[in-house]
Design an enzyme around this catalytic site. Structure first.
Site, short mmCIF file in Angstrom:
data_model
loop_
_atom_site.label_atom_id
_atom_site.label_comp_id
_atom_site.label_asym_id
_atom_site.label_seq_id
_atom_site.Cartn_x
_atom_site.Cartn_y
_atom_site.Cartn_z
N HIS A 57 -0.92 -8.15 -13.75
CA HIS A 57 -2.33 -8.49 -13.57
C HIS A 57 -2.87 -9.13 -14.86
CE1 HIS A 57 -6.19 -8.29 -11.50
NE2 HIS A 57 -6.69 -8.16 -12.72
N ALA A 58 -3.48 -10.31 -14.73
CA ALA A 58 -3.89 -11.07 -15.91
C ALA A 58 -4.89 -10.30 -16.76
CB ALA A 58 -4.51 -12.39 -15.47
N TRP A 69 -13.52 4.37 1.89
CA TRP A 69 -13.14 3.03 1.40
C TRP A 69 -13.26 2.01 2.52
CZ3 TRP A 69 -11.87 0.31 -2.91
CH2 TRP A 69 -11.05 -0.83 -2.78
N ARG A 106 -15.62 -1.27 3.13
CA ARG A 106 -15.00 -2.59 3.32
C ARG A 106 -15.60 -3.23 4.58
NH1 ARG A 106 -10.99 -5.48 0.73
NH2 ARG A 106 -9.11 -4.91 1.84
N HIS A 121 -7.82 -2.49 -10.49
CA HIS A 121 -8.91 -1.91 -11.27
C HIS A 121 -9.17 -0.44 -10.98
CE1 HIS A 121 -9.20 -6.23 -11.14
NE2 HIS A 121 -9.90 -6.21 -12.24
N TYR A 148 -26.71 -1.14 -18.58
CA TYR A 148 -27.29 -2.46 -18.32
C TYR A 148 -28.74 -2.61 -18.78
CZ TYR A 148 -22.99 -2.99 -15.75
OH TYR A 148 -21.66 -3.06 -15.43
N ARG A 192 -19.11 -5.67 -12.78
CA ARG A 192 -19.10 -6.80 -13.70
C ARG A 192 -18.70 -8.11 -13.03
NH1 ARG A 192 -14.40 -5.01 -17.84
NH2 ARG A 192 -15.80 -3.26 -18.07
N TYR A 193 -17.78 -8.04 -12.07
CA TYR A 193 -17.33 -9.28 -11.41
C TYR A 193 -18.36 -9.77 -10.40
CZ TYR A 193 -12.88 -7.79 -13.41
OH TYR A 193 -11.90 -7.39 -14.28
N ARG A 213 0.81 -1.23 0.00
CA ARG A 213 0.00 0.00 0.00
C ARG A 213 0.84 1.27 0.00
NH1 ARG A 213 -2.67 -4.25 0.90
NH2 ARG A 213 -4.87 -4.37 0.32
N HIS A 272 -10.50 -18.32 -16.88
CA HIS A 272 -11.19 -17.03 -16.90
C HIS A 272 -10.75 -16.22 -18.13
CE1 HIS A 272 -12.89 -13.28 -15.16
NE2 HIS A 272 -11.87 -12.72 -15.80
N GLU A 273 -9.45 -16.13 -18.33
CA GLU A 273 -8.92 -15.33 -19.44
C GLU A 273 -9.33 -15.93 -20.79
OE1 GLU A 273 -7.86 -12.47 -18.95
OE2 GLU A 273 -7.68 -12.69 -16.78
N HIS A 286 -12.63 -14.84 -21.98
CA HIS A 286 -12.61 -13.57 -22.73
C HIS A 286 -12.19 -13.82 -24.18
CE1 HIS A 286 -13.34 -11.07 -19.29
NE2 HIS A 286 -12.20 -11.36 -18.68
N GLU A 331 -17.13 -11.50 -18.05
CA GLU A 331 -16.38 -11.98 -16.89
C GLU A 331 -16.86 -13.35 -16.43
OE1 GLU A 331 -13.75 -10.58 -16.15
OE2 GLU A 331 -14.06 -8.65 -17.15
#
Ligand code: X8Z
Ligand code: ZN
Length: 593
Positions: free
Chosen positions: A334-335, A464, A468, A492, A205, A501-502, A168, A364-365, A368, A392
């Site tokens: 990051h994938a 934030w 959380r 992201h 949407y 989306r996730y 962080r 997952h990838e 896409h 996704e």
């Protein structure tokens, strides 16, 4: 008589901002044809620059990528503004005009200097994240991947805290830049007629922004009671392991103990949760034993899609993708999956480690990638999924079919291995899929507040952590420094990738899985179903994928599930035996936070 040109002239007169082309009486069809072509061409160039930046992060590639992004953004903004001069003659044209207006996530203001500034800040944020390191001393630096390994494997709270806080330190310098991008993106959104970027993001949407927000809350309401049981169980086990001082029994769980840098998936801490979870099939061990290389892992995933009747990947996919972290340069690890030319040039970029998490992410990838291939012949504006949750969800749906039976079929798991108890498998899956849900929801809740001004820059971090705690029941391990910008430590946020989306994907994938299993003729519990080799299931999926964004999402959902509603009954069904077990385990405990 109302001719096409009269309509155009009338609209032009009304908005007083008639484009040059519209004033030449171009029809909607002509306008859309040329918009589709020019966007496709500019996006191709911008993707090449962005690919080079993400694969070779330097000052110069950051600048090149920013220049191409600015060029693309300028075009996208111009076309979005112009789209308002057209009404469209058919349903198709109307849909495309609407998609054109919503084509970007961070719309650029039309003033040149602002457009360039925004592209520059975005590109710099991306490089700051991708090249981020935590350095104890100038000679002793750790990358995100190094720190993630500590969080996944260490069980020493001090070591965990250091890695957690260390990562962080990378994001606090992003704060001012991020705040400036919000201001510029909001100006861009307003020029398109939206109140702000939140209004734009929620309007994608096929329903009003207000209804979309309600829809997400409705779905969350359906799964929340189950999440609370999982949270209760995990907190109690962590309390047994680390004691009352580190994990108080009635408080949110400290975020550094959950095995994941962002506490978004908890599947790395099964050893702390007791023997039940840790006796599930250990895919990491199987991959190690069978000496799977990153390439073999990708080929295995490809083979699954091929078994569904989908095509083999073009050879350029293997020639141009990045599977392993290079030692000699900085890359964004990051994938991600790329559709470079919006035809057959598809690639993934991922720093693959030989473990279960990466194996799942590869599926997952490839979801896409196969989506890209399925809709490659549609016009540019339809080259997307029905809504972004479908993109996704696709690969994850396939990934749900990685069952013990499937692993035996591909000879990863010994054929004589006895079946694992349902509960162990389900707990393992829930730590990934169910623990994720409130995280998937709160990220954009935070962004909406930021975009619409409810959260000012000085409250970024405070708000934030408030979200959380509220949604995840997870807290910062100790007070955060005044300059902290913890949202920026999640890919992201600096990348400006929407996140609802996730959340949707985690609901949808179970709906799709349940229906496809039925199509594949599966009998028995859902978690034992694998659609491997089912051409019938594959063809249903492909039919939906081929539609791209040409139809409202309920139509796409209906082609596979027969229903036009998103609902959480499938995820609840899938985990029903576990939910019962958890309730029993949690008896006598005080759940909640
Ligand atoms: O970012 C991703 C993918 C690329 S679209 C690897 N995911 C989210 C994340 O890592 O936070 C997949 C699940 C959630
Ligand atoms: Zn994805």
């Amino acid at each position: 008589m109302f001719t096409r040109s009269t309509v155009t002239a009338l609209v032009c007169f009304l908005v007083l901002a008639c484009s040059e082309k519209a004033s030449k009486n171009q029809s909607s069809a002509e306008f859309l044809k040329s918009a589709n072509q020019s966007l496709k061409q500019e996006e191709h160039s911008a993707s090449i620059a962005a690919w080079v930046q993400a694969n070779f992060i330097t000052r110069d590639t950051t600048k090149i990528s920013s220049d191409y992004d600015a060029k693309f953004a300028k075009l996208a903004t111009r076309l979005a503004v112009e789209s308002k001069n057209y009404q469209g003659q058919s349903k198709d044209e109307k849909r495309m005009l609407d998609l054109l207006l919503k084509n970007t996530n961070v719309p650029s203001p039309k003033e040149d200097s602002k457009n360039k500034q925004l592209a520059q800040f975005k590109s710099e944020l991306s490089s700051m994240y991708g090249g981020g390191e935590f350095c104890r001393t100038p000679e002793n630096c750790q990358s995100l991947e190094d720190l993630e390994k500590v969080i996944a494997k260490s069980r020493n709270p001090d070591e965990l805290l250091e890695a957690w806080e260390g990562w962080r330190t990378v994001s606090s310098p992003m704060k001012e830049k991020y705040s400036k991008t919000v201001a510029l993106g909001n100006q861009g959104a307003q020029q398109l007629g939206y109140k702000n970027m939140a209004d734009l993001w929620r309007s994608k949407y096929d329903m009003s922004p207000e209804d979309f927000e309600k829809e997400l809350d409705r779905l969350w309401g359906e799964v929340k009671p189950f999440y609370e049981q999982l949270h209760c169980f995990v907190r109690n086990q962590l309390n047994k392991k680390y004691g009352d001082t580190v994990v108080p029994k009635d408080q949110p769980i400290p975020a550094h103990l959950l095995g994941n840098m962002w506490a978004q998936s908890w599947s790395n801490i099964t050893d702390v949760l007791g023997s039940d979870a840790s006796s599930a099939v250990d895919i990491t061990r199987l991959l190690e034993q069978a000496k799977y290389t990153p390439l073999k892992m990708v080929q295995t995933a490809e083979n699954f899609f091929v078994s569904l009747g989908m095509p083999k990947l073009p050879s350029t996919f293997y020639e141009r993708s990045l599977f392993e972290k290079p030692q000699d340069r900085e890359v964004v690890c990051h994938a991600s999956a790329w559709h470079m030319d919006l035809k057959e040039d598809v690639r993934i970029k991922m720093c693959i480690e030989p473990n279960e998490e990466a194996f799942r992410t590869i599926h997952h990838e490839l979801g896409h990638i196969y989506y890209y291939l399925a809709y490659q012949n549609l016009p540019y504006l339809y080259q997307a999924s029905a809504n972004d949750g479908f993109h996704e969800a696709l690969g994850d749906t396939v990934e749900l079919s990685i069952t013990g039976k499937y692993l035996k079929e591909i000879d990863l798991l010994a054929k004589d291995k006895t079946q694992t108890a349902a509960n162990d498998t389900l707990l393992q899956m829930a730590l990934g899929k169910v623990a994720f849900l409130p995280f998937g929801l709160m990220i954009d809740k935070w962004r909406w507040q930021v975009f619409d001004g409810r959260t000012a820059t000085e409250n970024y971090n405070k708000d934030w952590w408030q979200l959380r705690e509220k949604y995840q029941g997870v807290a910062a391990p100790r007070d955060r420094p005044a300059n902290a910008f913890d949202p920026g430590a999640k890919y992201h946020i600096p990348a400006y990738t929407p996140y609802s989306r996730y959340f949707l994907a985690h609901i949808l994938q179970f709906q799709l899985h349940r229906s496809l299993c039925e199509t594949a003729g599966h009998k028995g519990p859902l978690h034992e179903c694998s659609i491997f080799n089912s051409k019938e299931a594959g063809s249903k999926l492909w039919e939906m994928m081929k539609m791209g964004a040409s139809q409202p999402w309920p139509v796409a959902l209906k082609t596979v599930t027969g229903s036009d509603k998103m609902d959480a009954t499938a995820i609840r069904d899938y985990f029903a035996p576990l939910e019962k077990w958890l309730k029993n385990e949690n008896q006598g405990l005080k759940c909640g936070w």
